[in-house]
Structures are given as C-alpha cells and as structure tokens.
Design a protein around this motif. Sequence first.
Motif, PDB file in Angstrom:
ATOM      1  N   PRO A   1       2.427  -8.217   8.702  1.00 14.21           N
ATOM      2  CA  PRO A   1       3.738  -8.034   7.898  1.00 14.21           C
ATOM      3  C   PRO A   1       3.911  -9.029   6.731  1.00 14.21           C
ATOM      4  O   PRO A   1       3.332 -10.320   6.847  1.00 14.21           O
ATOM      5  N   GLU A   2       4.915  -8.683   5.922  1.00 12.36           N
ATOM      6  CA  GLU A   2       5.098  -9.775   4.613  1.00 12.36           C
ATOM      7  C   GLU A   2       4.221  -9.928   3.572  1.00 12.36           C
ATOM      8  O   GLU A   2       4.484  -9.547   2.446  1.00 12.36           O
ATOM      9  N   MET A   3       2.891 -10.465   3.976  1.00 10.73           N
ATOM     10  CA  MET A   3       1.760 -10.329   3.234  1.00 10.73           C
ATOM     11  C   MET A   3       0.584 -10.390   3.814  1.00 10.73           C
ATOM     12  O   MET A   3       0.478 -10.665   5.106  1.00 10.73           O
ATOM     13  N   THR A   4      -0.340  -9.099   3.793  1.00  9.68           N
ATOM     14  CA  THR A   4      -1.663  -8.680   4.293  1.00  9.68           C
ATOM     15  C   THR A   4      -2.462 -10.063   4.273  1.00  9.68           C
ATOM     16  O   THR A   4      -2.367 -11.214   3.472  1.00  9.68           O
ATOM     17  N   GLY A   5      -3.357 -10.250   5.267  1.00 12.30           N
ATOM     18  CA  GLY A   5      -4.483 -11.159   5.444  1.00 12.30           C
ATOM     19  C   GLY A   5      -5.357 -11.017   4.035  1.00 12.30           C
ATOM     20  O   GLY A   5      -5.670 -12.271   3.733  1.00 12.30           O
ATOM     21  N   LEU A   6      -5.787 -10.052   3.402  1.00 19.96           N
ATOM     22  CA  LEU A   6      -6.408  -9.918   2.234  1.00 19.96           C
ATOM     23  C   LEU A   6      -5.536 -10.557   1.125  1.00 19.96           C
ATOM     24  O   LEU A   6      -6.128 -11.424   0.396  1.00 19.96           O
TER      25      LEU A   6
ATOM     26  N   GLY B   1     -12.368  -1.345  12.350  1.00 19.19           N
ATOM     27  CA  GLY B   1     -13.560  -1.528  11.993  1.00 19.19           C
ATOM     28  C   GLY B   1     -14.133  -0.858  10.688  1.00 19.19           C
ATOM     29  O   GLY B   1     -15.464  -0.596  10.532  1.00 19.19           O
ATOM     30  N   GLN B   2     -13.296  -0.319   9.936  1.00 19.98           N
ATOM     31  CA  GLN B   2     -13.479   0.680   8.820  1.00 19.98           C
ATOM     32  C   GLN B   2     -14.547   0.084   7.518  1.00 19.98           C
ATOM     33  O   GLN B   2     -14.035  -1.367   7.201  1.00 19.98           O
ATOM     34  N   GLN B   3     -15.356   0.416   7.356  1.00 21.01           N
ATOM     35  CA  GLN B   3     -16.454  -0.214   6.312  1.00 21.01           C
ATOM     36  C   GLN B   3     -15.875  -0.681   5.002  1.00 21.01           C
ATOM     37  O   GLN B   3     -15.902  -1.436   4.557  1.00 21.01           O
ATOM     38  N   LYS B   4     -14.991   0.249   4.489  1.00 20.89           N
ATOM     39  CA  LYS B   4     -14.231  -0.350   3.275  1.00 20.89           C
ATOM     40  C   LYS B   4     -13.473  -1.408   3.677  1.00 20.89           C
ATOM     41  O   LYS B   4     -13.303  -2.375   2.373  1.00 20.89           O
ATOM     42  N   VAL B   5     -12.658  -1.696   4.767  1.00 17.17           N
ATOM     43  CA  VAL B   5     -11.906  -2.773   4.750  1.00 17.17           C
ATOM     44  C   VAL B   5     -12.934  -4.185   4.766  1.00 17.17           C
ATOM     45  O   VAL B   5     -12.832  -5.127   4.223  1.00 17.17           O
ATOM     46  N   VAL B   6     -14.152  -3.787   5.645  1.00 14.50           N
ATOM     47  CA  VAL B   6     -15.086  -5.111   5.636  1.00 14.50           C
ATOM     48  C   VAL B   6     -15.292  -5.325   4.430  1.00 14.50           C
ATOM     49  O   VAL B   6     -15.521  -6.496   3.989  1.00 14.50           O
ATOM     50  N   VAL B   7     -15.831  -4.198   3.479  1.00  9.48           N
ATOM     51  CA  VAL B   7     -16.409  -4.590   2.204  1.00  9.48           C
ATOM     52  C   VAL B   7     -15.433  -5.237   1.155  1.00  9.48           C
ATOM     53  O   VAL B   7     -15.879  -6.161   0.414  1.00  9.48           O
TER      54      VAL B   7
ATOM     55  N   LEU C   1      -5.104 -27.938   5.453  1.00 10.56           N
ATOM     56  CA  LEU C   1      -6.525 -27.902   4.690  1.00 10.56           C
ATOM     57  C   LEU C   1      -7.479 -27.707   5.963  1.00 10.56           C
ATOM     58  O   LEU C   1      -8.250 -28.609   6.060  1.00 10.56           O
ATOM     59  N   PRO C   2      -7.428 -26.620   6.808  1.00 12.24           N
ATOM     60  CA  PRO C   2      -8.449 -26.753   7.906  1.00 12.24           C
ATOM     61  C   PRO C   2      -9.878 -26.530   7.252  1.00 12.24           C
ATOM     62  O   PRO C   2     -10.033 -26.170   6.075  1.00 12.24           O
ATOM     63  N   ASP C   3     -10.887 -26.696   8.167  1.00  8.87           N
ATOM     64  CA  ASP C   3     -12.360 -26.381   7.886  1.00  8.87           C
ATOM     65  C   ASP C   3     -12.497 -24.759   8.040  1.00  8.87           C
ATOM     66  O   ASP C   3     -13.332 -24.354   7.003  1.00  8.87           O
ATOM     67  N   LEU C   4     -11.643 -24.249   8.659  1.00  8.27           N
ATOM     68  CA  LEU C   4     -11.837 -22.646   8.638  1.00  8.27           C
ATOM     69  C   LEU C   4     -10.569 -21.853   9.170  1.00  8.27           C
ATOM     70  O   LEU C   4      -9.728 -22.511   9.898  1.00  8.27           O
ATOM     71  N   VAL C   5     -10.384 -20.679   8.531  1.00  3.64           N
ATOM     72  CA  VAL C   5      -9.295 -19.788   8.814  1.00  3.64           C
ATOM     73  C   VAL C   5      -9.884 -18.623   9.500  1.00  3.64           C
ATOM     74  O   VAL C   5     -10.807 -18.031   9.035  1.00  3.64           O
ATOM     75  N   MET C   6      -9.179 -18.254  10.628  1.00  3.50           N
ATOM     76  CA  MET C   6      -9.457 -16.874  11.416  1.00  3.50           C
ATOM     77  C   MET C   6      -8.118 -16.110  11.014  1.00  3.50           C
ATOM     78  O   MET C   6      -7.024 -16.481  11.536  1.00  3.50           O
ATOM     79  N   MET C   7      -8.153 -15.022  10.157  1.00  8.19           N
ATOM     80  CA  MET C   7      -7.174 -14.167   9.831  1.00  8.19           C
ATOM     81  C   MET C   7      -7.182 -12.752   9.932  1.00  8.19           C
ATOM     82  O   MET C   7      -8.119 -12.060   9.509  1.00  8.19           O
ATOM     83  N   ASP C   8      -6.061 -12.441  10.531  1.00 14.07           N
ATOM     84  CA  ASP C   8      -5.967 -10.840  10.735  1.00 14.07           C
ATOM     85  C   ASP C   8      -5.656 -10.256   9.404  1.00 14.07           C
ATOM     86  O   ASP C   8      -5.079 -10.743   8.379  1.00 14.07           O
ATOM     87  N   ILE C   9      -6.000  -9.032   8.953  1.00  9.08           N
ATOM     88  CA  ILE C   9      -5.982  -8.365   7.933  1.00  9.08           C
ATOM     89  C   ILE C   9      -4.635  -7.814   7.795  1.00  9.08           C
ATOM     90  O   ILE C   9      -3.904  -7.794   6.878  1.00  9.08           O
ATOM     91  N   THR C  10      -4.259  -7.031   8.904  1.00 11.16           N
ATOM     92  CA  THR C  10      -3.031  -6.215   8.884  1.00 11.16           C
ATOM     93  C   THR C  10      -1.747  -6.892   9.320  1.00 11.16           C
ATOM     94  O   THR C  10      -1.727  -7.038  10.927  1.00 11.16           O
TER      95      THR C  10
END
Length: 119
Positions: free
Chosen positions: A57-62, A84-90, A46-55
Amino acid sequence: MARILIVDDAKFMRVTLGSILEKADHEIVGEGENGKEAVQLYRDHLPDLVMMDITMPEMTGLEAMKEIKKDHPNAKIIMCSAMGQQKVVVESIEAGAKDFIVKPFDEGRVLEAVNRVLS
C-alpha cells in the motif's frame, strides 16, 4: 555479514525473511510495511541490501526502488513477490533490482540471491 532492510506489508513475511537472514548471520537494520517507509528507512540506515515486496500500500516496491535509486544509484535491492509473472520480474530488473525472489520463500534460494548480490 550484511546489514539488511526488509520491507513487506505482511508481518509474517518480514518475520520469515528475517529469521532466514539472521540464521545466516546477517543483521536486520530495519523493517517497513510500505514503499514510503522503505525510502525513509533506507535514508536512515543506508543498508548493504534491501529485500522488498512489490505489491504494497501507499507506494509499491517498484516505485520505492526507483525513489531510492535516484539518491543512491548503487543501492542493492532484491524484489520479492508472490506473483511470479514474467512482466513484473523484467520490470523490476530493468528498474534496477539486482534479483527477484518468488514467495513462498525457499531458504536456499533466498541465501543464494543475497550472497550473489553482495559479492
């Protein structure tokens, strides 16, 4: 000082991010290398914050973020990606990410995002 979980399939990126955050007096409570680990580590720590990659294996960050948000709607998650694709950011922000950082990491930008999300 915040308790932070770092999830990225690249060990080098976890180490880089970890050293930036530890230099700023944050505590790294866990590290994962895919989305499945992210979900489990979030439940365990139960961290205060998560820093997570999007891409990853197994399950994406999203996908992992959506899973974490189901049980913990107030979870604070900053997504990281080399794309840095706009679509992924949005898409990330719409799914509940509090911010988005593009790799390679700029120390100032990382800390600015972390401080803003935590305040």
